[in-house]
Design a protein around this motif. Structure first.
Motif, PDB file in Angstrom:
ATOM      1  N   UNK A   1       0.975  -1.160  -0.107  1.00  0.00           N
ATOM      2  CA  UNK A   1       0.262  -0.102  -0.152  1.00  0.00           C
ATOM      3  C   UNK A   1       0.795   1.479  -0.113  1.00  0.00           C
ATOM      4  N   UNK A   2       1.880   1.332   0.871  1.00  0.00           N
ATOM      5  CA  UNK A   2       2.899   2.446   0.747  1.00  0.00           C
ATOM      6  C   UNK A   2       3.459   2.622  -0.453  1.00  0.00           C
ATOM      7  N   UNK A   3       3.872   1.265  -1.009  1.00  0.00           N
ATOM      8  CA  UNK A   3       4.696   1.475  -2.466  1.00  0.00           C
ATOM      9  C   UNK A   3       3.819   2.176  -3.131  1.00  0.00           C
ATOM     10  N   UNK A   4       2.278   1.798  -3.410  1.00  0.00           N
ATOM     11  CA  UNK A   4       1.624   2.643  -4.357  1.00  0.00           C
ATOM     12  C   UNK A   4       1.342   4.138  -4.237  1.00  0.00           C
ATOM     13  N   UNK A   5       1.642   4.508  -2.906  1.00  0.00           N
ATOM     14  CA  UNK A   5       1.773   6.058  -2.552  1.00  0.00           C
ATOM     15  C   UNK A   5       2.871   6.616  -3.279  1.00  0.00           C
ATOM     16  N   UNK A   6       3.953   5.682  -3.927  1.00  0.00           N
ATOM     17  CA  UNK A   6       5.147   6.390  -4.425  1.00  0.00           C
ATOM     18  C   UNK A   6       4.930   6.800  -5.730  1.00  0.00           C
ATOM     19  N   UNK A   7       3.772   5.913  -6.434  1.00  0.00           N
ATOM     20  CA  UNK A   7       3.557   5.959  -7.807  1.00  0.00           C
ATOM     21  C   UNK A   7       2.404   6.611  -8.203  1.00  0.00           C
ATOM     22  N   UNK A   8       1.281   6.554  -7.490  1.00  0.00           N
ATOM     23  CA  UNK A   8      -0.082   7.051  -7.575  1.00  0.00           C
ATOM     24  C   UNK A   8      -0.648   7.958  -7.002  1.00  0.00           C
ATOM     25  N   UNK A   9      -1.258   9.063  -7.519  1.00  0.00           N
ATOM     26  CA  UNK A   9      -1.728  10.171  -6.722  1.00  0.00           C
ATOM     27  C   UNK A   9      -2.817   9.548  -5.683  1.00  0.00           C
ATOM     28  N   UNK A  10      -3.290  10.292  -4.871  1.00  0.00           N
ATOM     29  CA  UNK A  10      -4.250   9.808  -3.935  1.00  0.00           C
ATOM     30  C   UNK A  10      -5.383   9.406  -4.456  1.00  0.00           C
ATOM     31  N   UNK A  11      -5.987  10.219  -5.268  1.00  0.00           N
ATOM     32  CA  UNK A  11      -7.318   9.791  -5.955  1.00  0.00           C
ATOM     33  C   UNK A  11      -7.437   8.632  -6.714  1.00  0.00           C
ATOM     34  N   UNK A  12      -6.363   8.128  -7.096  1.00  0.00           N
ATOM     35  CA  UNK A  12      -6.259   6.883  -7.863  1.00  0.00           C
ATOM     36  C   UNK A  12      -5.863   5.664  -7.164  1.00  0.00           C
ATOM     37  N   UNK A  13      -5.591   5.920  -5.882  1.00  0.00           N
ATOM     38  CA  UNK A  13      -4.793   4.688  -5.332  1.00  0.00           C
ATOM     39  C   UNK A  13      -5.965   3.723  -4.785  1.00  0.00           C
ATOM     40  N   UNK A  14      -7.311   4.139  -4.515  1.00  0.00           N
ATOM     41  CA  UNK A  14      -8.248   3.291  -4.112  1.00  0.00           C
ATOM     42  C   UNK A  14      -8.424   2.146  -5.098  1.00  0.00           C
ATOM     43  N   UNK A  15      -8.280   2.595  -6.635  1.00  0.00           N
ATOM     44  CA  UNK A  15      -8.586   1.833  -7.838  1.00  0.00           C
ATOM     45  C   UNK A  15      -7.463   0.732  -7.685  1.00  0.00           C
ATOM     46  N   UNK A  16      -6.314   1.222  -7.212  1.00  0.00           N
ATOM     47  CA  UNK A  16      -5.037   0.279  -7.411  1.00  0.00           C
ATOM     48  C   UNK A  16      -5.330  -0.923  -6.213  1.00  0.00           C
ATOM     49  N   UNK A  17      -5.989  -0.454  -4.909  1.00  0.00           N
ATOM     50  CA  UNK A  17      -6.173  -1.466  -3.837  1.00  0.00           C
ATOM     51  C   UNK A  17      -7.257  -2.382  -3.947  1.00  0.00           C
ATOM     52  N   UNK A  18      -8.100  -1.999  -4.962  1.00  0.00           N
ATOM     53  CA  UNK A  18      -9.395  -3.001  -5.588  1.00  0.00           C
ATOM     54  C   UNK A  18      -8.705  -4.108  -6.222  1.00  0.00           C
ATOM     55  N   UNK A  19      -7.677  -3.706  -7.308  1.00  0.00           N
ATOM     56  CA  UNK A  19      -6.880  -4.891  -7.805  1.00  0.00           C
ATOM     57  C   UNK A  19      -6.172  -5.786  -6.796  1.00  0.00           C
ATOM     58  N   UNK A  20      -5.770  -5.177  -5.505  1.00  0.00           N
ATOM     59  CA  UNK A  20      -5.117  -6.185  -4.626  1.00  0.00           C
ATOM     60  C   UNK A  20      -6.174  -6.892  -3.983  1.00  0.00           C
ATOM     61  N   UNK A  21      -7.243  -6.294  -3.692  1.00  0.00           N
ATOM     62  CA  UNK A  21      -8.136  -6.828  -2.629  1.00  0.00           C
ATOM     63  C   UNK A  21      -9.011  -8.017  -3.375  1.00  0.00           C
ATOM     64  N   UNK A  22      -9.043  -7.844  -4.950  1.00  0.00           N
ATOM     65  CA  UNK A  22      -9.617  -8.801  -5.846  1.00  0.00           C
ATOM     66  C   UNK A  22      -8.480 -10.206  -5.823  1.00  0.00           C
ATOM     67  N   UNK A  23      -7.578 -10.055  -5.300  1.00  0.00           N
ATOM     68  CA  UNK A  23      -6.402 -11.066  -5.239  1.00  0.00           C
ATOM     69  C   UNK A  23      -6.822 -12.116  -3.958  1.00  0.00           C
ATOM     70  N   UNK A  24      -7.576 -11.454  -3.228  1.00  0.00           N
ATOM     71  CA  UNK A  24      -7.900 -12.485  -2.165  1.00  0.00           C
ATOM     72  C   UNK A  24      -9.005 -13.550  -2.639  1.00  0.00           C
ATOM     73  N   UNK A  25     -10.004 -12.829  -3.745  1.00  0.00           N
ATOM     74  CA  UNK A  25     -10.941 -13.787  -4.170  1.00  0.00           C
ATOM     75  C   UNK A  25     -10.354 -14.799  -5.137  1.00  0.00           C
ATOM     76  N   UNK A  26      -9.378 -14.267  -6.061  1.00  0.00           N
ATOM     77  CA  UNK A  26      -8.818 -15.239  -7.019  1.00  0.00           C
ATOM     78  C   UNK A  26      -7.963 -15.971  -6.119  1.00  0.00           C
ATOM     79  N   UNK A  27      -7.203 -15.804  -5.047  1.00  0.00           N
ATOM     80  CA  UNK A  27      -6.548 -16.716  -4.179  1.00  0.00           C
ATOM     81  C   UNK A  27      -7.400 -17.799  -3.765  1.00  0.00           C
TER      82      UNK A  27
END
Length: 443
Positions: free
Chosen positions: A134-160
């Motif tokens: 999550x911290x790494x995403x803040x190095x690359x994406x502005x705050x208003x776009x980070x939530x969509x990046x986190x959705x991609x990670x959250x989807x990993x739980x379902x795929x796993x």
């Protein structure tokens, strides 16, 4: 195809730039999270064979499954501090390689004590992975776009969950007895090694921060650095309203801490015991058990995307989270009440998992609507640390209840009651309305 929607950005230039970044880093981070979750919960499948081989009682299994989170919580903050000091590329690679080696070493478990020790060490090794990403995403994406990046990670739980169950069942069934090893030993070995290989990939593929990366032009590097620096200064000015201490005295944050704790109790309580629950519904092979266990996660993945997208579009969080949590509560209660009806019980587990994972996506968007500046980061850290203790408590509680009463469904009733309270607490939270900047992005 955009990973971050065009509506997020004010112009096409920003959309193209940040989607280029997203496509560079998010697919790999997604795969890392899938592997991480599989390595966390595959012990539930191992128990189907391992318990008899090493003399593991239900309560001992619950304690060992949950002790992972003790090590994880104790070393989470130090791990994130080291990531900031040595860089994300080296530290995430270190996490991956070490946890992969320890996960594979679970094949050598020969007693309850060795089971406890290796599970604890696995938590220590993996500590800081998710907050580090999550911290790494803040190095690359502005705050208003980070939530969509986190959705991609959250989807990993379902795929796993979709991949992990069938894979674990297939390995245990196919390799049982090969080279003198039990099926569960092969499962730990074959599912642990990918983390080691991915750690090597991380070391050579990821870049620590934007500025001089070769896959962006000089102009693009400069723009990303300027955008994030401007955002940092804006957040620092907003931080004058809320200090770091504010997170620890804010009632709303403590309510979110409890809600996250309750949700993780339900999620991990079901995840660790799902193979045993499915086995209790009728006799199946290991592969069949794995395939059936994938269904709740498949349903949850679809529901999570629908709920998250609708919540973002309407910019409403409280009711989306509360109703999702209530759905999880109903699913848990019905799964406990319907063990004599396998299909209805399975559908109830689908509802429980769908409600839990849908609520998570909405829940993590709320701290920023209650606090600003450094207090937001402190609130998120508090939610993560305390919440993960639910991963320790619920598997142990489920094992204790099953061993004491002989009825695993009693544990599901307790999780349903806890989740119902969480739904009421969620309704009592009053996030401030999310507005839009003139640029069209969330404030």
């Amino acid at each position: 195809m955009n990973l971050i929607s065009r509506a997020t950005f004010f112009n096409d230039q920003d959309c193209t730039l940040y989607n280029r970044i997203a496509w560079r880093i998010l697919p790999l981070l997604f795969v890392l999270y899938v592997v991480a979750f599989i390595d966390r919960v595959n012990v539930g499948f191992a128990k189907l064979q391992m318990a008899t081989d090493i003399g593991l009682s239900d309560m001992a299994f619950g304690f060992g499954a949950g002790v992972f989170f003790i090590g994880y919580c104790l070393f989470e903050i130090p791990s994130n501090m080291m990531l900031q000091r040595v860089g994300a590329r080296i530290w995430i690679a270190r996490i991956m390689v070490l946890w992969g080696l320890i996960s594979a070493s679970m094949m050598f478990v020969d007693s309850p004590l060795s089971f406890y020790v290796l599970r604890f060490l696995l938590g220590v090794a993996e500590a800081g992975f998710y907050p580090g990403v999550v911290l790494y995403l803040t190095y690359w994406l502005p705050s208003y776009a980070q939530s969509q990046g986190l959705v991609c990670l959250s989807l990993g739980v379902g795929v796993a969950g979709v991949l992990g169950g069938p894979l674990s069942g297939w390995i245990m069934q196919t390799f049982a007895g090969a080279a003198g090893l039990a099926g569960w030993q092969w499962m730990f070995l074959l599912e642990g090694l990918p983390a080691v290989l991915l750690g090597i990939v991380v070391f050579f593929y990821l870049d620590d921060r934007p500025g001089k990366v070769r896959w962006l032009t000089g102009e693009q590097n400069a723009k990303v650095v300027a955008d994030l620096e401007r955002q940092r200064k804006t957040h620092e000015q907003a931080g004058a309203t809320h200090t770091f201490r504010s997170a620890f005295v804010h009632r709303g944050i403590w309510k979110l801490v409890f809600v996250n704790f309750a949700l993780l109790c339900g999620t991990y309580g079901v995840s660790f015991w799902l193979p045993q629950i499915i086995r209790s519904l009728g006799e199946q092979s290991l592969l069949q058990t794995g395939l059936i266990s994938a269904l709740p996660f498949a349903v949850a993945s679809v529901c999570m995307l629908i709920v998250g997208k609708h919540s973002d579009r309407t910019r409403e969080r409280r009711w989306h989270a509360s109703l999702s949590i209530l759905a999880a509560c109903i699913g848990l209660a019905l799964s406990a009440a319907l063990p004599a009806h396998p299909i209805l019980c399975l559908l109830s587990l689908c509802l429980a998992m769908a409600g839990s994972l849908s609520a998570f996506n909405v829940l993590w968007a709320i701290p920023g609507t209650l606090l600003t500046g450094s207090a937001t980061a402190a609130g998120i850290a508090l939610m993560t640390t305390v919440g993960n203790l639910g991963g320790y408590l619920s598997p142990f509680m489920m094992g204790w209840v099953k061993q004491s009463s002989g009825h695993l469904e009693y544990g599901l009733y307790l999780l349903a009651a806890l989740t119902f309270i969480a739904a009421l607490v969620m309704l009592s939270i009053r996030p401030r309305p999310q507005t839009l900047h003139a640029s069209g992005v969330p404030a």
